[in-house]
Enzyme design. Structure first.
Site, PDB file in Angstrom:
ATOM      1  N   TYR A  42       9.853   2.234   4.290  1.00 42.91           N
ATOM      2  CA  TYR A  42       9.041   1.656   5.018  1.00 42.91           C
ATOM      3  C   TYR A  42       8.350   0.680   4.817  1.00 42.91           C
ATOM      4  O   TYR A  42       8.047  -0.176   5.692  1.00 42.91           O
ATOM      5  CB  TYR A  42       8.575   2.807   5.867  1.00 42.91           C
ATOM      6  CG  TYR A  42       6.626   3.400   4.722  1.00 42.91           C
ATOM      7  CD1 TYR A  42       5.856   2.395   4.507  1.00 42.91           C
ATOM      8  CD2 TYR A  42       7.258   4.376   4.517  1.00 42.91           C
ATOM      9  CE1 TYR A  42       4.795   3.235   3.464  1.00 42.91           C
ATOM     10  CE2 TYR A  42       6.674   5.650   3.235  1.00 42.91           C
ATOM     11  CZ  TYR A  42       5.552   4.563   2.795  1.00 42.91           C
ATOM     12  OH  TYR A  42       4.643   5.145   1.943  1.00 42.91           O
ATOM     13  N   LYS A  43       9.056  -0.186   3.771  1.00 38.12           N
ATOM     14  CA  LYS A  43       7.841  -1.081   2.877  1.00 38.12           C
ATOM     15  C   LYS A  43       8.587  -2.496   2.980  1.00 38.12           C
ATOM     16  O   LYS A  43       9.353  -2.907   4.060  1.00 38.12           O
ATOM     17  CB  LYS A  43       6.997  -1.442   1.700  1.00 38.12           C
ATOM     18  CG  LYS A  43       6.320  -0.320   1.829  1.00 38.12           C
ATOM     19  CD  LYS A  43       5.562  -0.373   0.492  1.00 38.12           C
ATOM     20  CE  LYS A  43       4.602   0.413  -0.266  1.00 38.12           C
ATOM     21  NZ  LYS A  43       3.294   0.319   0.938  1.00 38.12           N
TER      22      LYS A  43
ATOM     23  N   PHE B 230      -0.820   3.909  -7.453  1.00 45.28           N
ATOM     24  CA  PHE B 230      -1.082   4.041  -6.218  1.00 45.28           C
ATOM     25  C   PHE B 230      -2.226   6.003  -6.090  1.00 45.28           C
ATOM     26  O   PHE B 230      -1.059   6.673  -6.715  1.00 45.28           O
ATOM     27  CB  PHE B 230      -0.034   4.512  -4.781  1.00 45.28           C
ATOM     28  CG  PHE B 230      -0.291   3.893  -3.631  1.00 45.28           C
ATOM     29  CD1 PHE B 230      -1.065   3.221  -3.228  1.00 45.28           C
ATOM     30  CD2 PHE B 230      -0.597   5.462  -3.097  1.00 45.28           C
ATOM     31  CE1 PHE B 230      -1.826   3.497  -1.997  1.00 45.28           C
ATOM     32  CE2 PHE B 230      -0.853   5.513  -1.483  1.00 45.28           C
ATOM     33  CZ  PHE B 230      -1.208   4.288  -0.858  1.00 45.28           C
TER      34      PHE B 230
ATOM     35  N   ASP C 133       7.309   3.993 -10.528  1.00 40.96           N
ATOM     36  CA  ASP C 133       7.591   4.239  -9.051  1.00 40.96           C
ATOM     37  C   ASP C 133       7.477   2.203  -8.719  1.00 40.96           C
ATOM     38  O   ASP C 133       6.912   1.904  -8.675  1.00 40.96           O
ATOM     39  CB  ASP C 133       5.899   4.461  -9.003  1.00 40.96           C
ATOM     40  CG  ASP C 133       5.721   4.233  -6.721  1.00 40.96           C
ATOM     41  OD1 ASP C 133       6.248   4.137  -6.836  1.00 40.96           O
ATOM     42  OD2 ASP C 133       3.843   4.948  -6.637  1.00 40.96           O
TER      43      ASP C 133
ATOM     44  N   ARG D 220      -4.984  -9.537   1.378  1.00 40.05           N
ATOM     45  CA  ARG D 220      -3.949  -8.102   0.793  1.00 40.05           C
ATOM     46  C   ARG D 220      -2.597  -9.521   1.522  1.00 40.05           C
ATOM     47  O   ARG D 220      -2.263  -9.428   2.917  1.00 40.05           O
ATOM     48  CB  ARG D 220      -3.351  -7.040   0.595  1.00 40.05           C
ATOM     49  CG  ARG D 220      -1.990  -7.501  -0.289  1.00 40.05           C
ATOM     50  CD  ARG D 220      -1.897  -5.478  -0.906  1.00 40.05           C
ATOM     51  NE  ARG D 220      -1.852  -4.385   0.861  1.00 40.05           N
ATOM     52  CZ  ARG D 220      -0.839  -3.552   0.958  1.00 40.05           C
ATOM     53  NH1 ARG D 220      -1.137  -2.952  -0.328  1.00 40.05           N
ATOM     54  NH2 ARG D 220      -1.107  -2.745   1.676  1.00 40.05           N
TER      55      ARG D 220
END
Lengths: 395, 395
Positions: A207-208, A111, A182, A354
């Site tokens: 938060y995912k 990311f 990560d 996605r």
């Protein structure tokens, strides 16, 4: 198999939510839990809340809840800040452990913020430090005795392609490097065993897949044998061994809590702590298997019914996270058209549609309904409408 | 003069809250505002909240609300992270602006976390960087042409003693140094004019006088002429010029937003944004004058009626923040006895009893009632009870 926990979430009527890989939905009870902290704790206890409501222990307590989903023993994970900050701390600590080396190795599938934070750290340190970025398929070969720290995201945020945590950590260690993982797209999505991987550090967001809400804090795992030596780098008072002694100089806590920095975000942590109860009684093995089954069904249906789309994710489920990406030249507009029809996925440039498969609140019926709508959008070129062309921002 | 805004706060019945310098009380409407974000925004909009609910603009929007209380022009303050992180960013940016110098100067009256963060930064950079700590009264003399950055907290957290922002910034600039002010005990407490001071950076927290709640985010001010050049150091994706382009390398935003790092804490920011409405229609001049009047009355009453206590704060109100500290050998136990009787102040080692005067929700009646209880505790040695001797933690 459907996990029997869909009723633990408050999803809007008529929405099929395939974007839990970006922001998880609202678990039931979160509103009440946060309200309790605001009205009864902050409102009634005020400053005393730090003691009587155990706010100060939240980061470690919630850290243990997260740790159980990633194979971390109690006391090895602590919450706080954002993922970018935790990446910085892990990288800085890793460099400190290899003072004779100067290179951070990552890959182009990482990311961007992870790479940016590494860039910033390297610039701060000067003196020949370097961020080296390989292609994901070449990263194993790029590990050599120049590398101080290997930092990778296990699951690629665009395609869901997974690295082999154990194998790459082994290569890093064989070359004398420190390993930082990560787990942003792993924690709560796939089975992870940080202890078995033997990595020194792991970081991630909540938060995912962990459904902690917008702005939920990050986590950092420190391998237990390093908890008394890893340098926190961002050495804030709440990582001090005795924060309330107000010593003029810094002594890190003799535990993972040295990675705490400033005052914890009590409201966000209260939301996350309640959200974590949605995992009660289910295992990551069940979640991972259910997710795989949903993803496989989605891929099969899309490939059978939507030939306009090209699979970008690995076909082999064992090297794919819980998200599936398809390439489509009009992907941005098509995703807007889907969203307008209640199927929420997201888009990543240049052409990636996605879709996330999060079995805590999705079942096969949702997947089939989503494909029906997708097929309709594509077969009828619903995406070819002016209102779907404006560029917006979706994280 | 009493400010007509006490009804904007929900204070518990029977509590006299003299600890707004540590954690502000709950403003009315915060619970409802956060509930709206949780139920209507996160719950109903999910990922779309980032766009349709303007979550992404919160840090700048709320930054402007804070900026107006410290004399900062719109667009020069942004919210995020914790104060410790913002200290680190300001210091790192300051060092970068003076590449030929190696010394950060601070003073022993600074809050320890500021010193810890500087220690961490200096250790990261290696190569002869140094944190030099003077006594507060000697700091002006310690500014010389070795100093890259002067970092001070305007109002001493223990005594309320104030530095002269304009004068010290002038000395720093005359010596070629960059000035960083920590306004943790200033913002919302005393009149501050960051623009007039001409300092390069200012930072602060919002859970004290700004009543943003436990864990409310920090702020950073960047002098407008530096907004396109200051190095963010903690270069996270939301400080990127185009975060959603997912560029592989970092380009800072051409504004103060380059100091953003990761995903903003949406729930905490919603609480803070609502809390900031408590300032509508009042000026910092009014607040500061009202605070001074309350403090003066408190000092006069305590000195007349409680000879056991020794004033530790400056007697001159023009060099004192909105808090007043008294020394007492049994201060810890005495503070516990006061708290048990509804007068909430706090204690700082070794002997400091600290009282904050925050006229948004305090009036002269509160001050007089607090002194009555204090006199009773002292005259009757109420502090000399076993239940008040255990050490606890109060931030």
């Amino acid at each position: 198999m459907t996990l029997p926990v869909k009723d633990r979430f408050d999803l809007p009527e008529g929405m099929i939510y395939l974007d839990g890989n970006s922001l998880g939905p609202l678990p039931k009870g979160v509103g009440a839990a946060v309200q309790k902290v605001i009205a009864d704790e902050w409102g009634q206890q005020l400053i005393k809340g730090w003691n009587v409501c155990d706010w100060m222990d939240q980061p470690a307590r919630v850290g243990n809840m997260v740790g159980r989903l990633i194979g971390a023993q109690d006391g090895s994970v602590v919450m706080g800040d954002t993922l970018s900050i935790k990446v910085f701390q892990a990288l800085a600590a890793g460099l400190e452990m290899r003072p004779d080396r100067r290179v951070i190795l990552s890959d182009s599938g990482n990311f961007p913020s992870d790479l940016y934070m590494a860039e910033g750290l390297v610039a701060l340190k000067n003196a020949g430090f370097e961020l080296r970025v390989a292609d994901p398929e070449d990263v194993a070969d790029a590990i050599n005795d120049e590398i101080a720290v290997v930092m990778l995201t296990e699951v690629d945020y665009r395609t869901g392609r997974m690295h082999d945590m154990g194998a790459i950590t082994g290569l890093a260690h064989a070359a004398g490097a420190v390993m930082v993982w990560d787990l942003a797209h792993s924690a709560g999505a796939v089975e992870v065993d940080v202890a078995a991987s033997n990595c020194e550090f792991a970081v991630g967001c909540t938060y995912k897949y962990l459904n902690g809400g917008p702005g939920a804090p990050a986590f950092i795992y420190v391998r237990p044998d390093l908890a008394q030596t890893a340098t926190p780098a961002l050495s804030g008072w709440l990582g001090h061994a005795a924060p309330f002694a107000f010593d003029p100089s810094y002594t890190p806590a003799p535990s993972v809590e040295r990675m705490r920095v400033g005052t914890p975000p009590v409201l966000q942590l209260a939301a996350l702590e309640q959200a974590m109860t949605a995992w009660d009684g289910i295992t990551m093995a069940e979640v991972s298997q259910a997710s795989l089954r949903l993803s496989e069904r989605f891929i099969a249906e899309v490939e059978a019914r939507c030939p306009q789309l090209i699979l970008l994710s690995p076909r082999d489920g064992s090297v794919r996270g819980s998200q599936v990406s398809f390439g489509f030249d009009h992907g941005y507009a098509a995703m807007q058209a889907l969203i307008a029809r209640g199927v929420i996925g997201d888009f990543r440039a240049p052409n990636v549609m996605r879709f996330g498969f999060t079995p805590l609140y999705l079942d096969e019926g949702d997947v089939l309904a989503a494909v029906d709508i997708l097929q309709n959008v594509l077969d009828n070129r619903r995406w070819d409408a002016p209102e779907y062309r404006a560029v917006s921002r979706v994280t």
